[in-house]
Design a protein around this motif. Structure first.
Motif, PDB file in Angstrom:
ATOM      1  N   SER A 342      11.793  14.306  -2.696  1.00 40.29           N
ATOM      2  CA  SER A 342      11.309  13.744  -1.445  1.00 40.29           C
ATOM      3  C   SER A 342      10.721  12.353  -1.664  1.00 40.29           C
ATOM      4  O   SER A 342      10.078  12.111  -2.695  1.00 40.29           O
ATOM      5  CB  SER A 342      10.221  14.634  -0.833  1.00 40.29           C
ATOM      6  N   PRO A 343      10.889  11.441  -0.710  1.00 40.98           N
ATOM      7  CA  PRO A 343      10.194  10.155  -0.775  1.00 40.98           C
ATOM      8  C   PRO A 343       8.709  10.356  -0.474  1.00 40.98           C
ATOM      9  O   PRO A 343       8.310  11.416   0.027  1.00 40.98           O
ATOM     10  CB  PRO A 343      10.881   9.326   0.313  1.00 40.98           C
ATOM     11  N   PRO A 344       7.856   9.371  -0.752  1.00 35.34           N
ATOM     12  CA  PRO A 344       6.417   9.514  -0.458  1.00 35.34           C
ATOM     13  C   PRO A 344       6.184   9.811   1.018  1.00 35.34           C
ATOM     14  O   PRO A 344       6.851   9.256   1.896  1.00 35.34           O
ATOM     15  CB  PRO A 344       5.841   8.145  -0.849  1.00 35.34           C
ATOM     16  N   GLY A 345       5.230  10.708   1.280  1.00 30.72           N
ATOM     17  CA  GLY A 345       4.914  11.076   2.650  1.00 30.72           C
ATOM     18  C   GLY A 345       3.659  10.392   3.139  1.00 30.72           C
ATOM     19  O   GLY A 345       3.317   9.292   2.689  1.00 30.72           O
ATOM     20  N   LEU A 346       2.948  11.024   4.069  1.00 32.15           N
ATOM     21  CA  LEU A 346       1.703  10.487   4.617  1.00 32.15           C
ATOM     22  C   LEU A 346       0.537  11.235   3.980  1.00 32.15           C
ATOM     23  O   LEU A 346       0.236  12.368   4.361  1.00 32.15           O
ATOM     24  CB  LEU A 346       1.677  10.635   6.141  1.00 32.15           C
ATOM     25  N   ASP A 347      -0.105  10.625   3.015  1.00 36.09           N
ATOM     26  CA  ASP A 347      -1.249  11.234   2.345  1.00 36.09           C
ATOM     27  C   ASP A 347      -2.543  10.895   3.084  1.00 36.09           C
ATOM     28  O   ASP A 347      -2.577  10.010   3.955  1.00 36.09           O
ATOM     29  CB  ASP A 347      -1.326  10.753   0.897  1.00 36.09           C
ATOM     30  N   LEU A 348      -3.604  11.564   2.707  1.00 28.55           N
ATOM     31  CA  LEU A 348      -4.905  11.386   3.350  1.00 28.55           C
ATOM     32  C   LEU A 348      -5.325   9.916   3.349  1.00 28.55           C
ATOM     33  O   LEU A 348      -5.405   9.267   2.312  1.00 28.55           O
ATOM     34  CB  LEU A 348      -5.953  12.223   2.614  1.00 28.55           C
ATOM     35  N   ASN A 349      -5.590   9.396   4.544  1.00 31.12           N
ATOM     36  CA  ASN A 349      -6.049   8.014   4.712  1.00 31.12           C
ATOM     37  C   ASN A 349      -6.777   7.950   6.058  1.00 31.12           C
ATOM     38  O   ASN A 349      -6.194   7.639   7.092  1.00 31.12           O
ATOM     39  CB  ASN A 349      -4.875   7.037   4.678  1.00 31.12           C
ATOM     40  N   VAL A 350      -8.067   8.282   6.029  1.00 33.00           N
ATOM     41  CA  VAL A 350      -8.839   8.409   7.261  1.00 33.00           C
ATOM     42  C   VAL A 350      -8.940   7.084   8.002  1.00 33.00           C
ATOM     43  O   VAL A 350      -8.837   7.031   9.238  1.00 33.00           O
ATOM     44  CB  VAL A 350     -10.238   8.977   6.956  1.00 33.00           C
ATOM     45  N   ALA A 351      -9.131   5.992   7.268  1.00 36.32           N
ATOM     46  CA  ALA A 351      -9.263   4.681   7.923  1.00 36.32           C
ATOM     47  C   ALA A 351      -7.997   4.333   8.711  1.00 36.32           C
ATOM     48  O   ALA A 351      -8.071   3.868   9.864  1.00 36.32           O
ATOM     49  CB  ALA A 351      -9.570   3.603   6.881  1.00 36.32           C
TER      50      ALA A 351
END
Length: 526
Positions: A342-351
């Motif tokens: 899999s390509p990189p997904g959406l990881d935790l990034n609150v800002a």
């Protein structure tokens, strides 16, 4: 054993109720799963709970071994053309239905026609669109099934022509949707054809009894072509939703086998992992969140991306699931076939999540409507739901109501897009990235998000036509990036680890495998 004593105290009522029930002959194998099956109809089953039973009753051209690999079944052998597009299956002599009638190539033609017909409403019909003309038939643009690439040359010879070379077609031939069904019986009884008094099967087992929300009893089919190797003469399947009760049944000898991943009391996970009867193995499965993109405010991809970026996947696997699961980048799990990643997904990034939500018109969550998250009644699902609710509140300032639904209702809600956010999961039907990525094409019965994207559909079509594996993988990566990052129609959370509770010194034939398929016909007592 201290934790066991505590567990037995918690579930004493359930044990006493079981002890007071009228006595009946104990089945050779008692298996507990987390819900009542939705249906036993091979064309309509779409969840693992139902498939376990349907595959015990019906058998296709191939069947799955205890290692999760396809092997000859109704077909004893097959030939493949040089271009990889034409399969000629030679059916096994002497195979019969439970009414004594022979299983024929025409049975497969009629059954596949039924599964593909738009009126049937088979969620898995798209899986068969690798067959020449099958997609047009399902969509109604080709109404003459004689023009579709499925032909019975004679009673024991079935020829299947594919649109493109399909390296996993033999795996598909073992999948339940492609199993034959008694079409004459279905015509006679309608939806009641799956009742014990009416059903006719060709698999290793016969449906002897089905008492809703109580038990299903299977009996070995004496006419099954491989009956000599089926050692469990009777199987009883009991739906039990409470994990503590299920484990209590196991400890008191009222059941022999548990396999549902949700049937694990979260508070006891660390203790259970130390037991000799507790088994885990990785498999091709992803736990994820579906988003209904047709309902505001989730019709805005920025809102969907914000919700995805607010999920701390690592916190969920370390705090709640605790079985060594990996946080998921994409919808396809690690170890999938053809060397795909899999390509990189959406990881935790609150800002970034807050920025996107503000850009969508909801700064700090102000003005955001109340939305709901659906989950099923298992302890681990409740714990994850509470954790997600807290994450979205803390990161985005939004309120997400939690709604618990029984599995049948939950499946119905997904199909009808009657939700905002919904827990979901997918187990690979075969070892290829297409088993995950094909789901989200426009009109796919398993899509259940309302999402339709022309670019994504084009990627999936192009990948199906590409024979060069590295090029095919690159196309799939572009598709997955569109699904998970750009559009965020789903939020992948973690890759599954399979769980089986059984005593290996007594029971054999249960083996962790990549598709998490464990046929009852392979099990036996030592």
């Amino acid at each position: 054993m201290r934790f066991l004593s505590r567990l037995l105290r918690l579930t004493a009522c359930a044990v006493l109720l079981g002890a007071c029930a009228p006595e009946r002959e104990r089945a050779d194998l008692v298996f507990i799963q987390s819900a009542e099956p939705e249906t036993l109809d091979p064309a309509l089953t779409s969840d693992q709970v139902s498939m376990r039973l349907s595959t015990s009753l019906f058998e296709g051209l191939c069947r799955v071994t205890q290692a999760g690999k396809p092997e000859p079944a109704m077909a004893e052998r097959w030939d493949v053309s040089e271009d990889g597009k034409i399969y000629t299956f030679h059916l096994r002599a002497g195979t019969t239905w439970t009414n004594g009638q022979p299983v024929t190539a025409q049975d497969f033609v009629a059954s596949w026609q039924r599964a593909l017909h738009p009126d049937t409403g088979a969620d898995y019909a798209t899986l068969m669109h690798v067959i020449r003309g099958a997609k047009a038939y399902t969509e109604g643009t080709q109404k003459d099934f004689a023009q579709i690439g499925v032909k019975a040359l004679d009673a024991k010879t079935l020829v299947v022509e594919l649109e493109n070379p399909t390296p996993y077609f033999i795996d598909l031939s073992a999948f339940v949707t492609l199993a034959p069904v008694p079409v004459a019986t279905i015509a006679q009884h309608g939806t009641a054809w799956i009742k014990p008094a009416n059903i006719i099967t060709n698999g290793a087992y016969i449906l002897e009894e089905w008492l809703l929300d109580d038990r299903i009893r299977l009996r070995k089919n004496p006419a099954y072509w491989d009956a000599a190797n089926v050692k469990m003469a009777t199987i009883e399947v009991k739906p039990v939703q409470d994990a503590n009760t299920a484990l209590s049944y196991f400890h008191t000898g009222q059941c022999d086998l548990l396999m549902d991943k949700g049937m694990l009391p979260p508070s006891l996970t660390q203790k259970l992992k130390q037991q000799s009867w507790f088994h885990t193995a990785p498999f091709l499965g992803t736990w994820f969140i579906r988003i209904n993109v047709t309902r505001p405010p989730f019709n805005d991809p920025r809102v969907r991306q914000a919700f995805a970026l607010a999920v701390d996947k690592k916190r969920i696997v370390e705090k709640i699931t605790q079985l060594g699961e990996l946080p998921a980048q994409g919808i396809t799990p690690p170890g999938i076939g053809q060397g795909y990643q899999s390509p990189p997904g959406l990881d935790l990034n609150v800002a970034e999540a807050r920025r996107l939500l503000a850009e969508a018109g909801f700064p700090d969550g102000r003005g955001f409507p109340r939305v709901e998250y659906l989950y099923i009644p298992l302890p681990i699902e409740r714990n994850i739901a509470i954790e997600l609710q807290s994450m979205w509140q803390e990161a985005l300032g939004v309120t997400v109501n939690l709604t618990k639904q029984e599995q049948k209702v939950w499946l119905k809600s997904m199909r009808e897009l009657d939700y905002h956010l919904c827990r979901s999961s997918w187990v690979g039907d075969y070892n290829d990235p297409s088993t995950f990525l094909d789901l989200f094409t426009t009109g796919n019965g398993q899509n259940r998000t309302g999402w339709a994207n022309t670019k994504y559909d084009q990627f999936i079509t192009a990948a199906a036509r590409e024979a060069d594996i590295p090029k095919r993988n690159l196309i799939f990566q572009q598709a997955e990036q569109t699904l998970v990052r750009e559009e965020a129609a789903v939020i992948p959370v973690y890759s599954y680890v399979g769980v089986q509770f059984y005593r290996p010194e007594k029971l054999e034939g249960v083996q962790g495998n990549l598709i998490d398929d464990h046929p009852f016909r392979c099990m036996r007592w030592k």
